[in-house]
Design an enzyme around this catalytic site. Sequence first.
Site, PDB file in Angstrom:
ATOM      1  N   ARG A 157      12.759  47.147  14.224  1.00  0.00           N
ATOM      2  CA  ARG A 157      11.881  46.423  13.312  1.00  0.00           C
ATOM      3  C   ARG A 157      10.765  45.717  14.067  1.00  0.00           C
ATOM      4  NH1 ARG A 157      16.040  42.697  10.333  1.00  0.00           N
ATOM      5  NH2 ARG A 157      14.213  42.144   9.057  1.00  0.00           N
ATOM      6  N   LEU A 201      24.653  46.971  11.963  1.00  0.00           N
ATOM      7  CA  LEU A 201      23.393  47.114  11.253  1.00  0.00           C
ATOM      8  C   LEU A 201      23.036  45.797  10.572  1.00  0.00           C
ATOM      9  CD1 LEU A 201      23.882  50.603   9.509  1.00  0.00           C
ATOM     10  CD2 LEU A 201      22.783  50.115  11.710  1.00  0.00           C
ATOM     11  N   ASP A 202      21.741  45.506  10.494  1.00  0.00           N
ATOM     12  CA  ASP A 202      21.281  44.359   9.730  1.00  0.00           C
ATOM     13  C   ASP A 202      21.709  44.510   8.276  1.00  0.00           C
ATOM     14  OD1 ASP A 202      19.994  43.478  12.013  1.00  0.00           O
ATOM     15  OD2 ASP A 202      18.072  44.364  11.444  1.00  0.00           O
ATOM     16  N   ARG A 203      21.695  43.418   7.549  1.00  0.00           N
ATOM     17  CA  ARG A 203      22.130  43.439   6.148  1.00  0.00           C
ATOM     18  C   ARG A 203      21.432  44.544   5.343  1.00  0.00           C
ATOM     19  NH1 ARG A 203      20.335  38.488   2.573  1.00  0.00           N
ATOM     20  NH2 ARG A 203      18.388  39.622   2.902  1.00  0.00           N
TER      21      ARG A 203
END
Length: 293
Positions: free
Chosen positions: A228, A128-130
Amino acid sequence: MRLTHTASREGKLLSFLRRELALSSSLVKRLKWQGALLVNGLPAHTDAPVGPGDVIQVLLDETVPEFPPEDGPLDILYEDEALLAVDKPAGLLMHPSFYRNTGTLANRILGYYQKTGQPCAVHPVSRLDRDTFGVVLLAKNAHIHARLMDAMAKGQLHKTYEALIFGGPAAESGVWVFPMARKDGGSLLREVRPDGQTAVTRFRVLRRFETCTHMQLEPVTGRTHQLRVHCAHTGCPILGDPQYGSEASRALSGQMGLSHQQLCAVRLEFLHPLTGELRILRSGQHIALPSSG
């Protein structure tokens, strides 16, 4: 971790490692020089003969990663000898990099392994992204990681996300097929581009609000930043997203007091690589929905 198999046929050890135990060729090459391959309790080379009733064992203990272990909170959703799943909070990087060696989820997991006496390495299966939060699945050794990554490549790991997006799509459900590529100029960001890699996302509206929409998103492909970028490309960026948001979505995010992007990995479904049992993992976190419609 130790894999055990009792032979029911004759053959070379290598054939059992590749067929019955489904070890990758690269892992076999590494293990054969570590004394990690046993037949009837004794170290054996890959060309050793095996007969019916012989017991094959593979020791899968991992070398300790070079980055430092750290204490830190971990919300563990599931754990066994092969797997660990945690509920990652927003704002936490997944793994150390050349520029940052501490303060990541991997540092915390390594600290947890050492504190609990588990000779495991950190092998993320889902990333997962930050600022994306929710379910993260990790394998405890290279063999399990390879099997799960193969299952993912075959579309056998099913990920479900929820998001809060600016505005909303015209349709209540559907499929977005927008090819993606890295932006020019050395950027780490992605964009929709005709010469990009195929990227497919299933979407469904869960609830519409006056200025935003609660969505369910399922990435059929797993491109970097796919959800996104796809939302932004439709004119409905994820709220709280500082990189792919529009001027209007950033303004609304500020009005709502959102400190991070509203994208949560809510569910992960897969077959356990050792038992074949169906596992469904769910996040305990939620999107920050408006108080009224």
